[in-house]
Design a protein around this motif. Structure first.
Motif, PDB file in Angstrom:
ATOM      1  N   GLY A 138       0.814  -1.206   0.000  1.00  0.00           N
ATOM      2  CA  GLY A 138       0.000   0.000   0.000  1.00  0.00           C
ATOM      3  C   GLY A 138       0.844   1.251   0.000  1.00  0.00           C
ATOM      4  O   GLY A 138       2.071   1.203  -0.076  1.00  0.00           O
ATOM      5  N   GLU A 185      -2.579   5.828   3.047  1.00  0.00           N
ATOM      6  CA  GLU A 185      -3.603   5.822   1.997  1.00  0.00           C
ATOM      7  C   GLU A 185      -4.320   4.484   1.869  1.00  0.00           C
ATOM      8  O   GLU A 185      -5.268   4.362   1.116  1.00  0.00           O
ATOM      9  CB  GLU A 185      -2.973   6.183   0.636  1.00  0.00           C
ATOM     10  CG  GLU A 185      -2.349   7.561   0.589  1.00  0.00           C
ATOM     11  CD  GLU A 185      -3.371   8.672   0.760  1.00  0.00           C
ATOM     12  OE1 GLU A 185      -4.483   8.567   0.209  1.00  0.00           O
ATOM     13  OE2 GLU A 185      -3.049   9.643   1.461  1.00  0.00           O
ATOM     14  N   GLY A 186      -3.833   3.453   2.540  1.00  0.00           N
ATOM     15  CA  GLY A 186      -4.473   2.144   2.475  1.00  0.00           C
ATOM     16  C   GLY A 186      -3.739   1.188   1.556  1.00  0.00           C
ATOM     17  O   GLY A 186      -2.701   1.504   0.976  1.00  0.00           O
ATOM     18  N   TRP A 187      -4.304  -0.007   1.426  1.00  0.00           N
ATOM     19  CA  TRP A 187      -3.690  -1.119   0.690  1.00  0.00           C
ATOM     20  C   TRP A 187      -4.278  -1.216  -0.709  1.00  0.00           C
ATOM     21  O   TRP A 187      -5.475  -1.044  -0.893  1.00  0.00           O
ATOM     22  CB  TRP A 187      -3.927  -2.428   1.441  1.00  0.00           C
ATOM     23  CG  TRP A 187      -3.468  -2.347   2.855  1.00  0.00           C
ATOM     24  CD1 TRP A 187      -4.253  -2.214   3.965  1.00  0.00           C
ATOM     25  CD2 TRP A 187      -2.116  -2.349   3.326  1.00  0.00           C
ATOM     26  NE1 TRP A 187      -3.466  -2.145   5.091  1.00  0.00           N
ATOM     27  CE2 TRP A 187      -2.149  -2.229   4.733  1.00  0.00           C
ATOM     28  CE3 TRP A 187      -0.882  -2.454   2.698  1.00  0.00           C
ATOM     29  CZ2 TRP A 187      -1.006  -2.209   5.514  1.00  0.00           C
ATOM     30  CZ3 TRP A 187       0.268  -2.438   3.471  1.00  0.00           C
ATOM     31  CH2 TRP A 187       0.202  -2.305   4.861  1.00  0.00           C
ATOM     32  N   PHE A 188      -3.427  -1.512  -1.691  1.00  0.00           N
ATOM     33  CA  PHE A 188      -3.923  -1.651  -3.062  1.00  0.00           C
ATOM     34  C   PHE A 188      -3.797  -3.063  -3.613  1.00  0.00           C
ATOM     35  O   PHE A 188      -4.425  -3.395  -4.614  1.00  0.00           O
ATOM     36  CB  PHE A 188      -3.262  -0.638  -4.011  1.00  0.00           C
ATOM     37  CG  PHE A 188      -1.764  -0.731  -4.140  1.00  0.00           C
ATOM     38  CD1 PHE A 188      -1.173  -1.643  -5.003  1.00  0.00           C
ATOM     39  CD2 PHE A 188      -0.944   0.132  -3.422  1.00  0.00           C
ATOM     40  CE1 PHE A 188       0.204  -1.709  -5.129  1.00  0.00           C
ATOM     41  CE2 PHE A 188       0.433   0.076  -3.548  1.00  0.00           C
ATOM     42  CZ  PHE A 188       1.013  -0.854  -4.409  1.00  0.00           C
ATOM     43  N   ARG A 219      -8.943  -2.504  -5.930  1.00  0.00           N
ATOM     44  CA  ARG A 219      -9.769  -1.626  -6.774  1.00  0.00           C
ATOM     45  C   ARG A 219      -9.614  -2.062  -8.237  1.00  0.00           C
ATOM     46  O   ARG A 219      -9.546  -1.248  -9.150  1.00  0.00           O
ATOM     47  CB  ARG A 219      -9.354  -0.165  -6.623  1.00  0.00           C
ATOM     48  CG  ARG A 219      -9.447   0.369  -5.224  1.00  0.00           C
ATOM     49  CD  ARG A 219     -10.797   0.993  -4.943  1.00  0.00           C
ATOM     50  NE  ARG A 219     -10.779   1.651  -3.652  1.00  0.00           N
ATOM     51  CZ  ARG A 219     -11.529   1.273  -2.630  1.00  0.00           C
ATOM     52  NH1 ARG A 219     -12.356   0.272  -2.749  1.00  0.00           N
ATOM     53  NH2 ARG A 219     -11.463   1.906  -1.485  1.00  0.00           N
ATOM     54  N   GLY A 225      -6.843   3.539  -1.465  1.00  0.00           N
ATOM     55  CA  GLY A 225      -6.559   2.211  -0.944  1.00  0.00           C
ATOM     56  C   GLY A 225      -7.620   1.721   0.024  1.00  0.00           C
ATOM     57  O   GLY A 225      -8.466   2.478   0.485  1.00  0.00           O
ATOM     58  N   GLU A 226      -7.553   0.427   0.305  1.00  0.00           N
ATOM     59  CA  GLU A 226      -8.442  -0.194   1.282  1.00  0.00           C
ATOM     60  C   GLU A 226      -7.859   0.003   2.677  1.00  0.00           C
ATOM     61  O   GLU A 226      -6.681  -0.235   2.902  1.00  0.00           O
ATOM     62  CB  GLU A 226      -8.561  -1.694   1.007  1.00  0.00           C
ATOM     63  CG  GLU A 226      -9.489  -2.041  -0.109  1.00  0.00           C
ATOM     64  CD  GLU A 226     -10.951  -1.753   0.223  1.00  0.00           C
ATOM     65  OE1 GLU A 226     -11.378  -1.997   1.360  1.00  0.00           O
ATOM     66  OE2 GLU A 226     -11.650  -1.280  -0.685  1.00  0.00           O
ATOM     67  N   LYS A 227      -8.680   0.400   3.600  1.00  0.00           N
ATOM     68  CA  LYS A 227      -8.271   0.532   4.999  1.00  0.00           C
ATOM     69  C   LYS A 227      -8.592  -0.788   5.692  1.00  0.00           C
ATOM     70  O   LYS A 227      -9.751  -1.175   5.773  1.00  0.00           O
ATOM     71  CB  LYS A 227      -9.019   1.672   5.683  1.00  0.00           C
ATOM     72  CG  LYS A 227      -8.958   2.997   4.945  1.00  0.00           C
ATOM     73  CD  LYS A 227      -7.629   3.659   5.047  1.00  0.00           C
ATOM     74  CE  LYS A 227      -7.727   5.056   4.393  1.00  0.00           C
ATOM     75  NZ  LYS A 227      -6.469   5.682   4.200  1.00  0.00           N
ATOM     76  N   ALA A 242      -3.034   0.856  -9.659  1.00  0.00           N
ATOM     77  CA  ALA A 242      -3.646   0.520  -8.367  1.00  0.00           C
ATOM     78  C   ALA A 242      -3.113   1.401  -7.249  1.00  0.00           C
ATOM     79  O   ALA A 242      -3.868   1.817  -6.364  1.00  0.00           O
ATOM     80  CB  ALA A 242      -3.403  -0.959  -8.051  1.00  0.00           C
ATOM     81  N   SER A 243      -1.815   1.705  -7.298  1.00  0.00           N
ATOM     82  CA  SER A 243      -1.206   2.512  -6.243  1.00  0.00           C
ATOM     83  C   SER A 243      -1.696   3.960  -6.251  1.00  0.00           C
ATOM     84  O   SER A 243      -1.551   4.658  -5.243  1.00  0.00           O
ATOM     85  CB  SER A 243       0.319   2.482  -6.364  1.00  0.00           C
ATOM     86  OG  SER A 243       0.767   3.232  -7.484  1.00  0.00           O
TER      87      SER A 243
END
Length: 152
Positions: free
Chosen positions: A81, A85-88, A104, A149-151, A144-145
């Motif tokens: 990630g 900003e979270g994980w991609f 995503r 991102g996913e939390k 994706a980056s």
């Protein structure tokens, strides 16, 4: 009564450090959760057979494409990630393939081929004899980056 001298404690610590991780169903390494590169490298080193080489390739491509990428192991899978900003992306070992999850993925162009029950997630399954299109993979990683991102 057990001998608890430092000599025995050091032996126990050394034995624990050299113990091979347990492989869960499908050959997925059981690695304690943790932030940073070290747990991800431990996961990759524990991937069975050809999957370890693939894990190193994926990790190298991701790190080269997203300088300073944030890494962690969660739920026995490496996660990538952007800090804050979270994980991609993550990947996971199965018996006959490694599954890369783009969180995503429906926003990537072209969309990765594997559908998911989760609305936005798309997968890329990589089998032993597959030829990884590194340019396409790196392009997906870059795209994706740059998405939220996913939390987790």
């Amino acid at each position: 009564m057990a001998d608890t001298t430092p000599r025995n404690s050091a032996k126990a610590a050394a034995k624990q450090a050299t113990a091979k991780p347990t492989l869960l169903s499908g050959g997925n390494p059981q690695i304690p959760k943790g932030e940073g590169d070290a747990p991800v490298q431990a996961y990759i080193a524990a991937m069975p057979g050809w999957k370890s080489d693939l894990g190193r390739r994926l990790d190298t491509l991701i790190a080269r494409t997203v300088p300073g990428v944030h890494k962690a192991v969660k739920w026995n899978s490496p996660f990538y990630g952007v800090e804050g900003e979270g994980w991609f992306l993550s990947f996971h070992c199965f018996t006959k393939y490694v599954k890369v999850a783009f969180f995503r993925g429906t926003s990537l162009r072209p969309v990765p081929p594997g559908a998911s029950k989760q609305k936005e997630v798309r997968y890329l399954d990589i089998r032993e004899d597959d030829q990884l299109d590194e340019a396409r993979f790196a392009d997906w990683v870059k795209q994706a980056s740059q998405l939220p991102g996913e939390k987790m």
